[in-house]
Design an enzyme around this catalytic site. Structure first.
Site, PDB file in Angstrom:
ATOM      1  CG  HIS A   1      63.331  15.169  44.148  1.00 33.08           C
ATOM      2  ND1 HIS A   1      63.403  16.538  43.932  1.00 33.08           N
ATOM      3  CD2 HIS A   1      62.591  14.669  43.119  1.00 33.08           C
ATOM      4  CE1 HIS A   1      62.747  16.832  42.825  1.00 33.08           C
ATOM      5  NE2 HIS A   1      62.234  15.722  42.321  1.00 33.08           N
ATOM      6  N   GLY A   2      64.350  13.638  48.486  1.00 31.88           N
ATOM      7  CA  GLY A   2      64.741  12.553  49.381  1.00 31.88           C
ATOM      8  C   GLY A   2      65.684  13.005  50.472  1.00 31.88           C
TER       9      GLY A   2
END
Length: 389
Positions: free
Chosen positions: A322-323
């Site tokens: 996700h990041g």
């Protein structure tokens, strides 16, 4: 190009009209060109990166199907390495480099490698995973290698779900590009309604909630107590309406033209447990990790501790997907920890239900379970939204 932009307001009706006007044999080319234009609206040069990985995966798929044994595995490894390597370079190089630099500075080493000033190609995580699912499914024998380069490129680049999913499987999508879709009023109307609902969730709800959430999370030391709790709860609805709204627009846009994409959200905040939540939230990603990471690791067909390690590892990887920030890693670890803790406490919770007789009041029991699950999810969202630990 963003769905909630003036460009898309022109782009969508023009492309859709041309799609139904053109003979069936030219439609794939129209959609491929339209998808290139859609993606090039962000950074045109990144089409070259996407094109390079498409060619690698296309060739790898053919050779995986042609060969047996180790040669077959070799071409799968080349494909996966190309995709993961591209994703790692653009998304994670600076993250890992900065952490190594910090560690080197802490222990007094001279670390000369500087961070790179590169812009992350939009949607890279999504179309990378979609591309990987193709070669993996060909390797497993669940999907025939696609011989038509244009159709395979369209599978990866199909503009409705190019930037943020749903992450499709080749078995579901590729064959649809060969099917002739006629204009059907009811299907088109239903697709447009779904797009309008998604746009409402994105523009009216998510974007409005973000104003308050950004104010609090942008200056967290200026707020205490209730405003912090309220901002976190509102962020839960902001991210849901933002992401599910995008999915609705993508699914609706595809439906208008006759394509069926998989559902991506199923009222996740009504979940009565963390496990149920992850069957309802970002379904295309959850099932991707289940099929291509969790099960190959052994899933739940291994010993108890190995099984729990598999759960935790998958959620750690999901968080990093996700990041590139420790906040996302912690978010993933929290969700993995929730699931493992639920396994540890299952008997205790069953006894509490038994002795309290709360099960005799099913509606109240459901509200309590939903409330606890939502609270745990909101707590994890704090780390997802925060700029740093």
């Amino acid at each position: 190009m963003l769905f909630n932009s003036w460009q898309f307001l022109i782009f969508f009706p023009v492309i859709t009209t041309l799609y139904f006007v053109l003979p069936h044999k030219y439609r794939w080319f129209l959609l491929l060109v339209a998808s290139c234009v859609f993606y090039a609206a962000f950074v045109p040069a990144y089409l070259l990166i996407l094109g390079a990985t498409i060619i690698i995966d296309y060739v790898a798929g053919i050779y995986i199907e042609k060969n047996l044994g180790k040669r077959r595995l070799l071409f799968l490894i080349i494909s996966v390495a190309a995709n993961v390597g591209t994703l790692a370079f653009f998304k994670y190089f600076n993250f890992f480099n900065d952490n190594v630099s910090y560690l080197a500075h802490f222990i007094g080493w001279n670390y000369p490698i500087q961070s790179l000033k590169i812009l992350l190609p939009i949607g890279l995580s999504f179309h990378t995973f979609q591309a990987m699912s193709y070669t993996i499914e060909v390797y497993r024998g669940h999907q025939k290698a696609e011989k038509h380069l244009g159709i395979y490129a369209l599978y990866v680049m199909f503009y409705p779900q190019l930037v943020a999913g749903p992450i499709e499987r080749p078995q579901n999508l590729i064959h649809q590009f060969y099917e002739q879709h006629k204009f059907e009023y009811q299907r088109v109307a239903d697709g447009l309604k779904l797009m309008a609902w998604g746009m409402f969730k994105k523009v009216v709800i998510a974007d409005r909630l973000s104003i308050l959430v950004n104010q609090v999370y942008g200056n967290p030391t200026e707020f205490t107590g209730f405003p912090l709790i309220l901002a976190t709860v509102l962020f839960a609805f902001q991210i849901y309406c933002d992401f599910s709204g995008y999915s609705d627009i993508a699914i609706g846009a595809a439906q208008v033209m006759g394509f069926k994409l998989m559902d991506n959200f199923n009222r996740p905040y009504f979940s009565k447990s963390i496990g149920e939540f992850w069957k309802r939230w970002h379904i295309s990603l959850s099932t991707w990790f289940k099929d291509y990471v969790y099960i190959p690791l052994g899933g739940n067909k291994v010993g108890k501790w190995h099984w729990q390690f598999n759960i935790f590892l998958v959620f750690l990887i999901s968080g990093l997907w996700h990041g590139a920030n420790w906040t996302y890693v912690i978010w993933g670890a929290l969700n993995g920890g929730y699931l493992i803790f639920s396994v540890w406490t299952e008997r205790i919770r069953q006894k509490i239900v038994q002795y309290s007789r709360i099960a005799q009041l099913p509606f109240l029991h459901k509200i309590i379970r939903v409330g606890i699950t939502f609270s745990l999810i909101c707590f994890a969202w704090i780390f997802f939204r925060a700029r740093n630990v």
